[in-house]
Design a protein around this motif. Sequence first.
Motif, mmCIF file in Angstrom:
data_model
loop_
_atom_site.group_PDB
_atom_site.id
_atom_site.type_symbol
_atom_site.label_atom_id
_atom_site.label_comp_id
_atom_site.label_asym_id
_atom_site.label_seq_id
_atom_site.Cartn_x
_atom_site.Cartn_y
_atom_site.Cartn_z
ATOM 1 N N PRO A 90 106.248 114.909 41.150
ATOM 2 C CA PRO A 90 105.321 116.103 41.730
ATOM 3 C C PRO A 90 104.207 116.375 40.461
ATOM 4 C CG PRO A 90 107.652 116.634 42.141
ATOM 5 C CD PRO A 90 107.495 115.345 41.437
ATOM 6 N N GLY A 91 104.399 115.847 39.161
ATOM 7 C CA GLY A 91 103.699 116.230 38.211
ATOM 8 C C GLY A 91 102.629 115.035 38.040
ATOM 9 N N ALA A 92 102.817 113.849 38.552
ATOM 10 C CA ALA A 92 102.162 112.682 38.145
ATOM 11 C C ALA A 92 100.687 112.834 38.607
ATOM 12 C CB ALA A 92 102.833 111.475 38.819
ATOM 13 N N THR A 93 99.711 112.030 37.617
ATOM 14 C CA THR A 93 98.668 111.851 37.881
ATOM 15 C C THR A 93 98.257 110.620 38.712
ATOM 16 O OG1 THR A 93 98.108 110.569 35.940
ATOM 17 C CG2 THR A 93 97.796 112.653 35.742
ATOM 18 N N ALA A 94 96.869 110.645 39.530
ATOM 19 C CA ALA A 94 97.191 109.320 40.417
ATOM 20 C C ALA A 94 95.714 108.752 40.655
ATOM 21 C CB ALA A 94 97.365 109.793 41.909
ATOM 22 N N LYS A 95 95.741 107.511 40.821
ATOM 23 C CA LYS A 95 94.380 106.477 41.100
ATOM 24 C C LYS A 95 94.399 105.879 42.216
ATOM 25 C CE LYS A 95 93.115 104.167 37.236
ATOM 26 N NZ LYS A 95 93.175 103.298 36.139
ATOM 27 N N PRO A 96 93.187 105.699 42.971
ATOM 28 C CA PRO A 96 93.376 105.087 44.155
ATOM 29 C C PRO A 96 93.601 103.511 43.859
ATOM 30 C CG PRO A 96 91.157 105.942 43.814
ATOM 31 C CD PRO A 96 91.929 106.227 42.582
ATOM 32 N N MET A 151 115.527 94.704 33.405
ATOM 33 C CA MET A 151 116.297 96.004 33.057
ATOM 34 C C MET A 151 115.776 96.965 34.080
ATOM 35 S SD MET A 151 116.730 97.807 29.363
ATOM 36 C CE MET A 151 117.753 98.860 29.221
ATOM 37 N N LEU A 152 114.829 97.133 34.523
ATOM 38 C CA LEU A 152 114.294 98.223 35.561
ATOM 39 C C LEU A 152 114.915 97.728 36.862
ATOM 40 C CD1 LEU A 152 110.927 99.986 36.188
ATOM 41 C CD2 LEU A 152 112.275 98.962 38.053
ATOM 42 N N ILE A 153 114.872 96.615 37.216
ATOM 43 C CA ILE A 153 115.474 96.268 38.713
ATOM 44 C C ILE A 153 117.125 96.362 38.663
ATOM 45 C CG2 ILE A 153 115.738 94.422 40.471
ATOM 46 C CD1 ILE A 153 113.036 95.279 40.197
ATOM 47 N N ALA A 154 117.645 96.127 37.232
ATOM 48 C CA ALA A 154 119.074 96.451 37.186
ATOM 49 C C ALA A 154 119.629 97.974 37.361
ATOM 50 C CB ALA A 154 119.418 95.788 35.858
ATOM 51 N N HIS A 155 118.690 98.722 36.910
ATOM 52 C CA HIS A 155 119.008 100.145 37.211
ATOM 53 C C HIS A 155 117.992 100.885 38.128
ATOM 54 C CE1 HIS A 155 120.291 98.987 33.086
ATOM 55 N NE2 HIS A 155 121.330 99.855 33.358
ATOM 56 N N LEU A 156 117.716 100.123 39.200
ATOM 57 C CA LEU A 156 116.523 100.794 40.168
ATOM 58 C C LEU A 156 116.963 102.169 40.502
ATOM 59 C CD1 LEU A 156 113.810 100.189 41.475
ATOM 60 C CD2 LEU A 156 115.163 98.794 43.204
ATOM 61 N N ASP A 157 118.365 102.092 40.956
ATOM 62 C CA ASP A 157 118.765 103.551 41.477
ATOM 63 C C ASP A 157 118.421 104.711 40.644
ATOM 64 O OD1 ASP A 157 119.712 102.130 43.623
ATOM 65 O OD2 ASP A 157 121.782 102.056 43.190
ATOM 66 N N VAL A 158 118.977 104.610 39.397
ATOM 67 C CA VAL A 158 118.657 105.805 38.436
ATOM 68 C C VAL A 158 116.955 105.865 38.268
ATOM 69 C CG1 VAL A 158 120.753 105.673 37.231
ATOM 70 C CG2 VAL A 158 119.000 104.385 36.419
ATOM 71 N N VAL A 159 116.386 104.669 38.368
ATOM 72 C CA VAL A 159 114.904 105.112 38.065
ATOM 73 C C VAL A 159 114.242 105.558 39.289
ATOM 74 C CG1 VAL A 159 112.697 103.664 37.652
ATOM 75 C CG2 VAL A 159 114.744 102.981 36.308
ATOM 76 N N ARG A 160 114.695 105.185 40.471
ATOM 77 C CA ARG A 160 114.301 105.788 41.542
ATOM 78 C C ARG A 160 114.441 107.270 41.725
ATOM 79 N NH1 ARG A 160 115.176 102.601 47.152
ATOM 80 N NH2 ARG A 160 114.137 104.553 47.887
ATOM 81 N N GLU A 161 115.647 107.837 41.483
ATOM 82 C CA GLU A 161 115.787 109.233 41.200
ATOM 83 C C GLU A 161 115.006 110.028 40.120
ATOM 84 O OE1 GLU A 161 120.736 108.922 41.749
ATOM 85 O OE2 GLU A 161 119.976 109.861 40.257
ATOM 86 N N ALA A 162 114.766 109.082 38.869
ATOM 87 C CA ALA A 162 113.987 109.700 38.183
ATOM 88 C C ALA A 162 112.269 109.828 38.585
ATOM 89 C CB ALA A 162 113.875 109.154 36.778
ATOM 90 N N ILE A 163 112.042 108.623 39.274
ATOM 91 C CA ILE A 163 110.464 108.768 39.864
ATOM 92 C C ILE A 163 110.410 110.115 40.715
ATOM 93 C CG2 ILE A 163 109.145 107.656 41.544
ATOM 94 C CD1 ILE A 163 110.155 104.938 40.256
ATOM 95 N N THR A 164 111.408 110.253 41.666
ATOM 96 C CA THR A 164 111.538 111.534 42.580
ATOM 97 C C THR A 164 111.229 112.807 41.727
ATOM 98 O OG1 THR A 164 112.677 110.140 44.113
ATOM 99 C CG2 THR A 164 112.682 112.537 44.610
ATOM 100 N N ARG A 165 111.777 112.674 40.663
ATOM 101 C CA ARG A 165 111.775 114.108 39.585
ATOM 102 C C ARG A 165 110.397 114.378 39.176
ATOM 103 N NH1 ARG A 165 116.822 112.511 37.720
ATOM 104 N NH2 ARG A 165 115.984 111.777 35.810
ATOM 105 N N VAL A 166 109.780 113.130 38.492
ATOM 106 C CA VAL A 166 108.452 113.353 37.842
ATOM 107 C C VAL A 166 107.275 113.041 38.697
ATOM 108 C CG1 VAL A 166 109.591 112.076 35.702
ATOM 109 C CG2 VAL A 166 108.116 110.717 37.590
ATOM 110 N N TYR A 186 100.568 106.529 41.745
ATOM 111 C CA TYR A 186 100.907 107.717 40.646
ATOM 112 C C TYR A 186 101.568 107.137 39.535
ATOM 113 C CZ TYR A 186 100.065 110.560 44.847
ATOM 114 O OH TYR A 186 99.501 111.557 45.935
ATOM 115 N N ASP A 187 101.280 107.558 38.370
ATOM 116 C CA ASP A 187 101.876 107.179 37.295
ATOM 117 C C ASP A 187 103.003 107.895 36.946
ATOM 118 O OD1 ASP A 187 102.431 106.488 34.597
ATOM 119 O OD2 ASP A 187 100.341 106.942 33.643
ATOM 120 N N VAL A 188 104.119 107.225 37.017
ATOM 121 C CA VAL A 188 105.532 107.381 37.019
ATOM 122 C C VAL A 188 106.258 106.887 35.761
ATOM 123 C CG1 VAL A 188 105.789 108.288 39.336
ATOM 124 C CG2 VAL A 188 106.416 105.915 38.637
#
Length: 287
Positions: free
Chosen positions: A58-64, A41-56, A20-22
């Motif tokens: 449901p609207g994400a497109t996906a590929k196999p 930077m992403l790993i340093a802020h993994l907690d906030v990025v994970r929360e944001a991933i959960t938010r986006v 899923y493209d998040v």
Amino acid sequence: MNICWYDQQQLGVVIDAMVYDVSAALEALPPALYPAAPGDMLIAHLDVVREAITRVLPGATAKPIDAVRFLSPVANPGKIIGVPVNYADHVAEANADQATFTDRYKGNITEQGLFLKAASSLVGPAEGVSLRFPERLSHHEMELGVVIGKTAANVSQADAMSYVAGYAIALDMTVRGPEDRSLRKSVDSYAVLGPWLVTADAIGNAQKLDIKLSVNGEVRQQASTAEMIIGIAEQIAWASSYYTLHPGDIIMSGTCAGVGQVLPGDIMQCEIENVGSMTVAVKSEQG
Ligand code: MN
């Protein structure tokens, strides 16, 4: 959560063999400053990025997963730490063949110490391994990759696992020969990490995972991370007693027996229980 970088540096989450493209979750990151804080930077802020991933999500497109190119799940590690001679059966094979493994390195793991691979050697599975010195022997070393999540300096073994962001499959590719390990293991593309980062909360006991590497369909390396001589917690405590670990630093935790040569055209298939699998092509640098 299984987090990846894929295709044109998109951020993805892998669920049931779909990516899923998040990428929109990256907006949760604080603005970049210069000079940048050490670490990824992403790993340093993994907690906030994970929360944001959960938010986006449901609207994400996906590929196999078969339709995407997986890049390294850590984009900007500060350092890649290698753990030598950490499985008894690999120690035995190295001692038995000093023509290949040289007698430069002597003693057990605590006597030999850790080593560093250049961060510039890191690629994802889709990029493949390019052999730079075709006249020399290049070996695969299949390993569990441990990604550090928080700044760690002089941490105790008892606390060490709380500094782990997650795990991935790692290949510590190696040119055999007499030079220092750091040089021989730092060739461009000689560190492979993929296909995604499995966050530590999703992995269970990292010290009890089956690992396997096949080349062209033939199984060459197979072990359990339970067989490590020095476990992950001790590795983190030991490394952090010498240098500060930053978010995104990668520990390649050692290889088991069965290391062997790869040649252009070979296909390496790597699997770690509860993490996933990745396919890595071997190429000549000439293409
Ligand atoms: Mn290794």
